[in-house]
Write a protein that holds these residues in place. Structure first.
Motif, PDB file in Angstrom:
ATOM      1  N   GLY A  96     -14.674   5.387  -1.528  1.00 37.23           N
ATOM      2  CA  GLY A  96     -15.185   6.718  -1.869  1.00 37.23           C
ATOM      3  C   GLY A  96     -15.353   7.548  -0.612  1.00 37.23           C
ATOM      4  O   GLY A  96     -14.999   7.100   0.495  1.00 37.23           O
ATOM      5  N   PRO A  97     -15.904   8.761  -0.746  1.00 39.31           N
ATOM      6  CA  PRO A  97     -16.136   9.620   0.421  1.00 39.31           C
ATOM      7  C   PRO A  97     -16.973   8.883   1.463  1.00 39.31           C
ATOM      8  O   PRO A  97     -17.908   8.157   1.112  1.00 39.31           O
ATOM      9  CB  PRO A  97     -16.898  10.815  -0.171  1.00 39.31           C
ATOM     10  CG  PRO A  97     -16.491  10.836  -1.619  1.00 39.31           C
ATOM     11  CD  PRO A  97     -16.288   9.401  -2.009  1.00 39.31           C
ATOM     12  N   GLY A  98     -16.583   9.052   2.728  1.00 38.70           N
ATOM     13  CA  GLY A  98     -17.284   8.361   3.813  1.00 38.70           C
ATOM     14  C   GLY A  98     -16.548   7.095   4.232  1.00 38.70           C
ATOM     15  O   GLY A  98     -16.701   6.630   5.353  1.00 38.70           O
ATOM     16  N   ASP A  99     -15.728   6.548   3.324  1.00 39.60           N
ATOM     17  CA  ASP A  99     -14.922   5.376   3.684  1.00 39.60           C
ATOM     18  C   ASP A  99     -13.672   5.836   4.438  1.00 39.60           C
ATOM     19  O   ASP A  99     -13.212   6.967   4.261  1.00 39.60           O
ATOM     20  CB  ASP A  99     -14.487   4.615   2.425  1.00 39.60           C
ATOM     21  CG  ASP A  99     -15.654   3.899   1.771  1.00 39.60           C
ATOM     22  OD1 ASP A  99     -16.619   3.567   2.491  1.00 39.60           O
ATOM     23  OD2 ASP A  99     -15.608   3.679   0.548  1.00 39.60           O
ATOM     24  N   GLU A 100     -13.137   4.924   5.253  1.00 44.01           N
ATOM     25  CA  GLU A 100     -11.933   5.267   6.036  1.00 44.01           C
ATOM     26  C   GLU A 100     -10.878   4.164   5.934  1.00 44.01           C
ATOM     27  O   GLU A 100     -11.207   2.993   5.782  1.00 44.01           O
ATOM     28  CB  GLU A 100     -12.317   5.469   7.512  1.00 44.01           C
ATOM     29  CG  GLU A 100     -13.254   6.656   7.693  1.00 44.01           C
ATOM     30  CD  GLU A 100     -13.594   6.964   9.145  1.00 44.01           C
ATOM     31  OE1 GLU A 100     -14.329   7.933   9.360  1.00 44.01           O
ATOM     32  OE2 GLU A 100     -13.130   6.231  10.052  1.00 44.01           O
ATOM     33  N   VAL A 101      -9.633   4.616   6.052  1.00 45.79           N
ATOM     34  CA  VAL A 101      -8.487   3.706   6.033  1.00 45.79           C
ATOM     35  C   VAL A 101      -7.666   3.994   7.283  1.00 45.79           C
ATOM     36  O   VAL A 101      -7.460   5.167   7.621  1.00 45.79           O
ATOM     37  CB  VAL A 101      -7.638   3.966   4.765  1.00 45.79           C
ATOM     38  CG1 VAL A 101      -6.350   3.180   4.809  1.00 45.79           C
ATOM     39  CG2 VAL A 101      -8.427   3.620   3.517  1.00 45.79           C
ATOM     40  N   VAL A 102      -7.234   2.954   7.983  1.00 49.11           N
ATOM     41  CA  VAL A 102      -6.446   3.151   9.207  1.00 49.11           C
ATOM     42  C   VAL A 102      -4.997   2.747   8.939  1.00 49.11           C
ATOM     43  O   VAL A 102      -4.731   1.628   8.468  1.00 49.11           O
ATOM     44  CB  VAL A 102      -7.019   2.320  10.375  1.00 49.11           C
ATOM     45  CG1 VAL A 102      -6.134   2.445  11.618  1.00 49.11           C
ATOM     46  CG2 VAL A 102      -8.452   2.764  10.690  1.00 49.11           C
ATOM     47  N   VAL A 103      -4.074   3.674   9.205  1.00 49.90           N
ATOM     48  CA  VAL A 103      -2.640   3.396   9.088  1.00 49.90           C
ATOM     49  C   VAL A 103      -1.988   3.736  10.431  1.00 49.90           C
ATOM     50  O   VAL A 103      -2.622   4.347  11.292  1.00 49.90           O
ATOM     51  CB  VAL A 103      -1.982   4.228   7.957  1.00 49.90           C
ATOM     52  CG1 VAL A 103      -2.517   3.824   6.598  1.00 49.90           C
ATOM     53  CG2 VAL A 103      -2.198   5.717   8.188  1.00 49.90           C
ATOM     54  N   THR A 104      -0.717   3.334  10.599  1.00 53.78           N
ATOM     55  CA  THR A 104      -0.065   3.591  11.891  1.00 53.78           C
ATOM     56  C   THR A 104       1.234   4.387  11.704  1.00 53.78           C
ATOM     57  O   THR A 104       1.862   4.319  10.649  1.00 53.78           O
ATOM     58  CB  THR A 104       0.276   2.284  12.640  1.00 53.78           C
ATOM     59  OG1 THR A 104       1.610   1.879  12.287  1.00 53.78           O
ATOM     60  CG2 THR A 104      -0.694   1.166  12.340  1.00 53.78           C
ATOM     61  N   ARG A 105       1.623   5.077  12.759  1.00 56.99           N
ATOM     62  CA  ARG A 105       2.881   5.824  12.724  1.00 56.99           C
ATOM     63  C   ARG A 105       4.073   4.942  13.097  1.00 56.99           C
ATOM     64  O   ARG A 105       5.192   5.404  13.176  1.00 56.99           O
ATOM     65  CB  ARG A 105       2.808   7.044  13.650  1.00 56.99           C
ATOM     66  CG  ARG A 105       1.757   8.032  13.208  1.00 56.99           C
ATOM     67  CD  ARG A 105       1.955   9.408  13.816  1.00 56.99           C
ATOM     68  NE  ARG A 105       0.754  10.225  13.693  1.00 56.99           N
ATOM     69  CZ  ARG A 105       0.401  10.885  12.586  1.00 56.99           C
ATOM     70  NH1 ARG A 105       1.161  10.865  11.527  1.00 56.99           N
ATOM     71  NH2 ARG A 105      -0.723  11.588  12.566  1.00 56.99           N
ATOM     72  N   LEU A 106       3.801   3.653  13.335  1.00 52.64           N
ATOM     73  CA  LEU A 106       4.886   2.714  13.617  1.00 52.64           C
ATOM     74  C   LEU A 106       5.435   2.120  12.322  1.00 52.64           C
ATOM     75  O   LEU A 106       6.573   1.676  12.267  1.00 52.64           O
ATOM     76  CB  LEU A 106       4.349   1.582  14.514  1.00 52.64           C
ATOM     77  CG  LEU A 106       5.351   0.543  15.011  1.00 52.64           C
ATOM     78  CD1 LEU A 106       6.354   1.181  15.986  1.00 52.64           C
ATOM     79  CD2 LEU A 106       4.625  -0.617  15.707  1.00 52.64           C
ATOM     80  N   ASP A 107       4.624   2.134  11.280  1.00 54.72           N
ATOM     81  CA  ASP A 107       4.947   1.392  10.055  1.00 54.72           C
ATOM     82  C   ASP A 107       6.043   2.034   9.204  1.00 54.72           C
ATOM     83  O   ASP A 107       6.209   3.250   9.177  1.00 54.72           O
ATOM     84  CB  ASP A 107       3.683   1.272   9.192  1.00 54.72           C
ATOM     85  CG  ASP A 107       2.840   0.067   9.568  1.00 54.72           C
ATOM     86  OD1 ASP A 107       2.122   0.126  10.589  1.00 54.72           O
ATOM     87  OD2 ASP A 107       2.927  -0.939   8.838  1.00 54.72           O
ATOM     88  N   HIS A 108       6.732   1.187   8.482  1.00 52.43           N
ATOM     89  CA  HIS A 108       7.588   1.602   7.363  1.00 52.43           C
ATOM     90  C   HIS A 108       6.695   2.360   6.373  1.00 52.43           C
ATOM     91  O   HIS A 108       5.527   2.004   6.191  1.00 52.43           O
ATOM     92  CB  HIS A 108       8.160   0.339   6.725  1.00 52.43           C
ATOM     93  CG  HIS A 108       9.152   0.551   5.616  1.00 52.43           C
ATOM     94  ND1 HIS A 108       8.796   1.018   4.375  1.00 52.43           N
ATOM     95  CD2 HIS A 108      10.485   0.316   5.559  1.00 52.43           C
ATOM     96  CE1 HIS A 108       9.867   1.073   3.599  1.00 52.43           C
ATOM     97  NE2 HIS A 108      10.906   0.656   4.294  1.00 52.43           N
TER      98      HIS A 108
END
Ligand SMILES: Cc1ncc(COP(=O)(O)O)c(C=O)c1O
Length: 416
Positions: A103-115
């Motif tokens: 929900g709001p306040g939670d974070e997800v980390v992704v990368t610009r290296l990934d498919h």
């Protein structure tokens, strides 16, 4: 080391067509035992799962064997192997399930290296949940992730870190163990994309610290299928959408509808094939069977075989990359210290599609385009100009494949 590429190649009927198959990163060819295992499963007769009659029991046995084989391949537990159509479908499924708790306040980390298959499902799920997306950048010209930046991005607000074990275009292998350790310390889960990494060397999901590890068997000489490997206890804590009468057990509750049993038999045979790549050969010569005799358990044989395959690929890759870098009309991308044998390059004055067409005329299979490395090709500044050409090596490639590619790319520089 018993790795013999000539013997390996002989197992692949498709390689006899005279083409240099440098398109393995988009999907490998199948060796005879995998093709046979699939056909034999159909010949023997299959039923749907859970029935009281032998054909159904055969299907259930095939499924159980496949879970064990995939677990052996990556060092997981069979009860934690979710089988499904491909990585993208499975990742959307897991993203939907995990995001139910965000929900709001939670974070997800992704990368610009990934498919993009390990980016967009998380971005879309986070956006729907009102959670925030944090992006890990790619450092240039190395083409790698910086663990220090991830340490800044990951916090007690992070719910999930999605990271690749290897880039599908420039081959970079980030320090996944360090990144998953950061996630764990912050109380977040990690989702590791092993689709490109799995065929290129030994994998141990525990060493990687991956809560979820995902792989697709069509990248390692198997049928077009995917699998997610996770701790069964973790899976048990999740509630994916499922049909009322479908099993609620783990991992079955994550598998939608009927599994492709014959292809699962092929997936097991593909793991067997990988396990045997560096087995010693008994009885060479006229009287011998030439049959490979594996000592030790399958997991140990897989680790030895994949290490041998990696050494073989890396030796060829030095020639491939050295040859491309020596041509003034060629630009290669990525210089990471640890990378798979995957080259990504452009040729001056030609579009990637023109280069791939030129190579196809010389019976060389390569891919052109962004290869779904959407963010990375944006960072490299080549996404809008057709991205680049990818030539990837797998265990069945040999020196002649590399030499043919180098000589065909060399022709494109004549007169420039
Ligand atoms: C690194 C990587 N991740 C994900 C995918 C998507 O896999 P699938 O086709 O099984 O959905 C690919 C496919 O090329 C890939 O190379």
């Amino acid at each position: 080391m018993a790795f013999d590429v000539g013997r390996v190649r002989a197992a692949y009927p498709a390689l006899a067509d005279g083409y240099a198959y440098l398109d393995g990163a988009a999907g490998t060819q199948l060796p005879e035992p995998v093709i046979d295992a699939t056909a034999e499963a159909y010949r023997a007769g299959l039923g749907n799962s859970g029935g009281a009659f032998p054909a159904s029991r055969r299907s259930d046995a095939i499924t159980a064997e496949c879970r064990q084989a995939v677990a052996d391949l990556v060092g997981g537990q069979p009860e934690g192997v979710i089988l499904g159509p491909n990585m993208t479908t499975l990742t959307y499924r897991l993203a939907g399930t995990l995001a139910a708790g965000w929900g709001p306040g939670d974070e997800v980390v992704v990368t610009r290296l990934d498919h993009d298959a390990n980016v967009r499902p998380w971005v879309q799920a986070a956006t729907r949940a009102g959670a925030t997306v944090r992006w890990a950048d790619v450092r240039l010209p190395e083409g790698d992730l910086q663990t220090a930046q991830l340490a800044e991005l990951i916090s007690e607000r992070t719910r999930l870190v999605a990271v690749t074990a290897a880039s599908n275009v420039i081959g970079t292998r980030p320090d996944v163990a360090a990144i998953t350790a950061l996630a764990r310390a912050a109380g977040a889960l990690s989702y590791v994309d092993g689709v490109h990494a799995t065929p290129h060397g030994p994998v141990d999901v525990r060493e990687l610290g991956a809560d979820f590890y995902v792989t697709s068997s069509y990248k390692w000489s198997g049928p077009h299928l995917g699998a997610v490997i996770a701790d069964p206890g973790l899976l048990d804590s999740l509630a994916p959408d499922k049909l009322a009468p479908a099993p609620s057990s783990v991992p079955e509750r994550f598998e939608r509808g009927t599994l492709p049993f014959a292809d699962l038999a092929g997936m097991t045979a593909a793991v067997e094939h990988l396990a045997a790549l560096a087995d010693p050969v008994q009885g060479e010569g006229a009287e011998g069977t030439g049959r490979r005799v594996g000592g030790g358990g399958r997991r140990e044989r897989i680790l030895a075989s994949m290490a041998a395959a990696e050494a073989h690929e890396q030796e060829l890759f030095r020639v491939l990359l050295g040859g491309l870098d020596a041509m003034t009309h060629v630009t290669t991308y990525g210089k990471a210290e640890r990378r798979t044998a995957t080259a990504y390059f452009n040729v001056a004055g030609r579009t990637p599609l023109q280069v791939a067409g030129h190579l196809a005329e010389r019976r060389i299979n390569v891919w052109d385009g962004d290869n779904y490395a959407w963010e990375l090709t944006g960072v490299l500044g080549i996404r809008d100009s057709g991205a680049a050409v990818r030539a990837g090596l797998v265990h069945y490639n040999d020196r002649s494949d590399v030499d043919r590619l180098l000589s065909a790319v060399h022709e494109l520089g004549a007169g420039s």
